[in-house]
Design a protein around this motif. Structure first.
Motif, PDB file in Angstrom:
ATOM      1  N   CYS A  55      -2.268 -11.923   5.023  1.00  0.00           N
ATOM      2  CA  CYS A  55      -1.105 -12.265   5.509  1.00  0.00           C
ATOM      3  C   CYS A  55      -0.177 -11.188   5.156  1.00  0.00           C
ATOM      4  CB  CYS A  55      -0.457 -13.478   4.819  1.00  0.00           C
ATOM      5  SG  CYS A  55       1.067 -13.899   5.684  1.00  0.00           S
ATOM      6  N   PRO A  56       0.524 -10.520   6.204  1.00  0.00           N
ATOM      7  CA  PRO A  56       1.661  -9.476   6.118  1.00  0.00           C
ATOM      8  C   PRO A  56       2.782  -9.806   5.015  1.00  0.00           C
ATOM      9  CG  PRO A  56       1.344  -9.729   8.292  1.00  0.00           C
ATOM     10  CD  PRO A  56       0.568 -11.099   7.794  1.00  0.00           C
ATOM     11  N   ILE A  57       3.077  -8.843   4.022  1.00  0.00           N
ATOM     12  CA  ILE A  57       4.101  -8.986   3.305  1.00  0.00           C
ATOM     13  C   ILE A  57       5.193  -8.127   3.468  1.00  0.00           C
ATOM     14  CG2 ILE A  57       4.632  -9.132   0.602  1.00  0.00           C
ATOM     15  CD1 ILE A  57       1.655  -9.051   0.113  1.00  0.00           C
ATOM     16  N   LEU A  58       6.555  -8.890   3.315  1.00  0.00           N
ATOM     17  CA  LEU A  58       7.629  -8.115   3.425  1.00  0.00           C
ATOM     18  C   LEU A  58       8.439  -7.994   2.214  1.00  0.00           C
ATOM     19  CD1 LEU A  58       9.883  -6.531   5.241  1.00  0.00           C
ATOM     20  CD2 LEU A  58      10.978  -8.924   5.552  1.00  0.00           C
ATOM     21  N   HIS A  59       8.297  -6.708   1.628  1.00  0.00           N
ATOM     22  CA  HIS A  59       9.032  -6.602   0.207  1.00  0.00           C
ATOM     23  C   HIS A  59      10.585  -6.124   0.633  1.00  0.00           C
ATOM     24  CE1 HIS A  59       5.354  -6.257  -2.119  1.00  0.00           C
ATOM     25  NE2 HIS A  59       4.633  -5.657  -0.862  1.00  0.00           N
ATOM     26  N   LEU A  60      11.452  -7.072   0.437  1.00  0.00           N
ATOM     27  CA  LEU A  60      12.941  -6.853   0.560  1.00  0.00           C
ATOM     28  C   LEU A  60      13.378  -5.584  -0.155  1.00  0.00           C
ATOM     29  CD1 LEU A  60      14.632 -10.282   1.152  1.00  0.00           C
ATOM     30  CD2 LEU A  60      13.469  -8.561   2.896  1.00  0.00           C
ATOM     31  N   GLY A  61      14.187  -4.932   0.048  1.00  0.00           N
ATOM     32  CA  GLY A  61      14.844  -3.827  -0.675  1.00  0.00           C
ATOM     33  C   GLY A  61      16.034  -4.103  -1.613  1.00  0.00           C
ATOM     34  N   ASN A  62      16.624  -3.169  -2.014  1.00  0.00           N
ATOM     35  CA  ASN A  62      17.477  -3.560  -3.354  1.00  0.00           C
ATOM     36  C   ASN A  62      18.795  -3.550  -2.501  1.00  0.00           C
ATOM     37  OD1 ASN A  62      15.665  -3.961  -5.498  1.00  0.00           O
ATOM     38  ND2 ASN A  62      15.502  -1.608  -5.620  1.00  0.00           N
ATOM     39  N   GLU A  63      19.220  -2.903  -1.300  1.00  0.00           N
ATOM     40  CA  GLU A  63      20.572  -2.680  -0.698  1.00  0.00           C
ATOM     41  C   GLU A  63      20.957  -4.107  -0.207  1.00  0.00           C
ATOM     42  OE1 GLU A  63      17.595  -3.218   2.464  1.00  0.00           O
ATOM     43  OE2 GLU A  63      17.478  -1.814   0.736  1.00  0.00           O
TER      44      GLU A  63
ATOM     45  N   MET B  37      -7.191   4.745   9.722  1.00  0.00           N
ATOM     46  CA  MET B  37      -6.462   4.259  10.826  1.00  0.00           C
ATOM     47  C   MET B  37      -5.298   5.042  11.456  1.00  0.00           C
ATOM     48  SD  MET B  37      -5.573   0.668   8.508  1.00  0.00           S
ATOM     49  CE  MET B  37      -4.303  -0.176   9.784  1.00  0.00           C
ATOM     50  N   HIS B  38      -5.586   4.632  12.655  1.00  0.00           N
ATOM     51  CA  HIS B  38      -4.309   5.691  13.609  1.00  0.00           C
ATOM     52  C   HIS B  38      -3.135   4.828  13.769  1.00  0.00           C
ATOM     53  CE1 HIS B  38      -2.892   7.875  16.816  1.00  0.00           C
ATOM     54  NE2 HIS B  38      -3.958   8.657  16.653  1.00  0.00           N
ATOM     55  N   VAL B  39      -2.242   5.566  13.637  1.00  0.00           N
ATOM     56  CA  VAL B  39      -0.727   5.077  13.966  1.00  0.00           C
ATOM     57  C   VAL B  39      -0.537   4.172  15.111  1.00  0.00           C
ATOM     58  CG1 VAL B  39       0.249   7.095  15.143  1.00  0.00           C
ATOM     59  CG2 VAL B  39       1.699   5.667  13.751  1.00  0.00           C
ATOM     60  N   LYS B  40      -1.216   4.599  16.210  1.00  0.00           N
ATOM     61  CA  LYS B  40      -1.084   3.693  17.358  1.00  0.00           C
ATOM     62  C   LYS B  40      -1.523   2.270  17.231  1.00  0.00           C
ATOM     63  CE  LYS B  40      -1.483   7.586  20.860  1.00  0.00           C
ATOM     64  NZ  LYS B  40      -2.359   8.023  21.998  1.00  0.00           N
ATOM     65  N   ASP B  41      -2.695   2.085  16.266  1.00  0.00           N
ATOM     66  CA  ASP B  41      -3.146   0.771  16.148  1.00  0.00           C
ATOM     67  C   ASP B  41      -2.097   0.118  15.246  1.00  0.00           C
ATOM     68  OD1 ASP B  41      -5.782   1.113  17.288  1.00  0.00           O
ATOM     69  OD2 ASP B  41      -6.194   2.423  15.317  1.00  0.00           O
ATOM     70  N   VAL B  42      -1.638   0.833  14.391  1.00  0.00           N
ATOM     71  CA  VAL B  42      -0.458   0.018  13.539  1.00  0.00           C
ATOM     72  C   VAL B  42       0.437  -0.411  14.411  1.00  0.00           C
ATOM     73  CG1 VAL B  42       1.140   0.147  11.693  1.00  0.00           C
ATOM     74  CG2 VAL B  42      -1.188   1.188  11.477  1.00  0.00           C
ATOM     75  N   GLN B  43       1.180   0.904  15.218  1.00  0.00           N
ATOM     76  CA  GLN B  43       2.302   0.207  15.979  1.00  0.00           C
ATOM     77  C   GLN B  43       1.937  -0.920  17.021  1.00  0.00           C
ATOM     78  OE1 GLN B  43       5.755   1.645  16.357  1.00  0.00           O
ATOM     79  NE2 GLN B  43       5.439  -0.384  17.363  1.00  0.00           N
ATOM     80  N   GLU B  44       0.644  -1.027  17.416  1.00  0.00           N
ATOM     81  CA  GLU B  44       0.290  -2.061  18.517  1.00  0.00           C
ATOM     82  C   GLU B  44       0.474  -3.304  17.779  1.00  0.00           C
ATOM     83  OE1 GLU B  44      -3.530  -3.500  21.226  1.00  0.00           O
ATOM     84  OE2 GLU B  44      -3.560  -1.606  20.334  1.00  0.00           O
TER      85      GLU B  44
ATOM     86  N   LEU C 149       9.933   0.813   5.562  1.00  0.00           N
ATOM     87  CA  LEU C 149       8.829   1.470   5.484  1.00  0.00           C
ATOM     88  C   LEU C 149       7.582   0.569   5.660  1.00  0.00           C
ATOM     89  CD1 LEU C 149       9.461   3.230   2.002  1.00  0.00           C
ATOM     90  CD2 LEU C 149      10.069   4.018   4.189  1.00  0.00           C
ATOM     91  N   VAL C 150       6.394   1.054   6.405  1.00  0.00           N
ATOM     92  CA  VAL C 150       5.310   0.497   6.823  1.00  0.00           C
ATOM     93  C   VAL C 150       3.975   1.006   5.990  1.00  0.00           C
ATOM     94  CG1 VAL C 150       3.734  -0.348   8.601  1.00  0.00           C
ATOM     95  CG2 VAL C 150       6.248  -0.461   9.073  1.00  0.00           C
ATOM     96  N   GLU C 151       3.404   0.124   5.195  1.00  0.00           N
ATOM     97  CA  GLU C 151       2.101   0.876   4.603  1.00  0.00           C
ATOM     98  C   GLU C 151       1.060  -0.372   5.032  1.00  0.00           C
ATOM     99  OE1 GLU C 151       2.583   0.228   0.347  1.00  0.00           O
ATOM    100  OE2 GLU C 151       2.853  -1.615   0.492  1.00  0.00           O
TER     101      GLU C 151
ATOM    102  N   LEU D 238       0.724  -4.302   5.387  1.00  0.00           N
ATOM    103  CA  LEU D 238      -0.240  -4.877   6.254  1.00  0.00           C
ATOM    104  C   LEU D 238      -1.619  -4.755   5.852  1.00  0.00           C
ATOM    105  CD1 LEU D 238       0.900  -3.493   9.610  1.00  0.00           C
ATOM    106  CD2 LEU D 238       1.744  -5.567   8.558  1.00  0.00           C
ATOM    107  N   TYR D 239      -2.217  -5.816   5.557  1.00  0.00           N
ATOM    108  CA  TYR D 239      -3.704  -5.795   5.116  1.00  0.00           C
ATOM    109  C   TYR D 239      -4.615  -5.159   6.413  1.00  0.00           C
ATOM    110  CZ  TYR D 239      -7.559  -7.586   2.458  1.00  0.00           C
ATOM    111  OH  TYR D 239      -8.767  -7.748   1.502  1.00  0.00           O
TER     112      TYR D 239
END
Length: 240
Positions: A131-139, A158-165, A205-207, A235-236
């Protein structure tokens, strides 16, 4: 239907996590699960077991919970559920993800700072789920994340296009810049990251991540989220 899991000890940033989940749901129906975990009571007495399992909240925790419920009351497409979990294992956590059909886990800064082993264990277990995880920031809370910086892991192939899709299909984020993974030489990359974040008005940020063997270390290593203070969508790799 998008369902969200928010592990919590009902610190104030839980309110930001609920707001973020509501925003990510957009206009689709969703259920937000606030999960509070505790160690299983160590007793042979059934009556003592039941007494120790009774959840009691402090005044501040009740206020946070009331605020979360108020947000949901004003949002017609979202519902909220409180889930108390006693004891936690990889199989149990996966069962919770599957049972509630969770599409996104939201982790707050306060939860990741918790010192109890069971909370630390949950954070590590979450990293091994698909499952995707959203780590919230400190701001200060910001719901409308739009522009993302993709941190490329060269070993992921992995290609950035796959992540963007994948992002386009599931979220509303657009990758506007990318960088190589800087985990081992953050100080060298820091000036370039600050420049890119400022230039492109990046707010996320996306990792990508892989499952790891769970280890508890005395010295905790700072992650990207803590170093830069920005929210991080993790993202897993097998999902993308």
């Amino acid at each position: 239907m998008k369902n969200f899991l928010i592990p919590t000890t009902l610190e104030k940033d839980t309110i930001s996590a609920v707001k973020s989940a509501v925003y990510q749901a957009k206009n689709t129906n969703c259920e937000i699960i606030l999960m509070m975990v505790s160690d299983t009571p160590d007793t042979f007495s059934s009556s003592q077991f039941l007494r120790e399992m009774k959840v009691s909240l402090t005044t501040s925790q009740e206020e946070v919970l009331d605020s979360c419920k108020d947000i949901i009351d004003k949002t017609s497409n979202c519902k909220i559920k409180i889930h108390n979990q006693y004891g936690l294992s990889s199989a149990v956590f996966k069962g919770i993800i599957d049972a509630f059909d969770v599409k996104l886990v939201v982790l707050t800064p306060s939860y990741k700072r918790e010192t109890k082993r069971i909370h630390q264990h949950l954070v590590k277990l979450a990293g091994n789920q698909k499952c995707p995880i959203l780590h919230l920031g400190n701001e200060k809370f910001k719901d409308d994340f739009n522009k993302a910086l993709y941190i490329e892991n060269s070993r992921a192939n992995m290609h950035v296009k796959d992540v963007q899709e994948f992002l386009s299909q599931n979220f509303s984020f657009e990758i506007v810049s990318q960088t190589a993974n800087f985990e081992n030489n953050f100080e060298e990359f820091a000036p370039y990251l600050s420049e890119a974040i400022s230039k492109y008005d990046i707010d996320l940020l996306v990792e990508t991540r892989k499952g790891e063997k769970i280890k508890f270390k005395k010295t905790k290593k700072e992650n990207i989220n803590e170093r830069l203070g920005l929210p991080v969508l993790s993202l897993y790799e097998e999902l993308v």
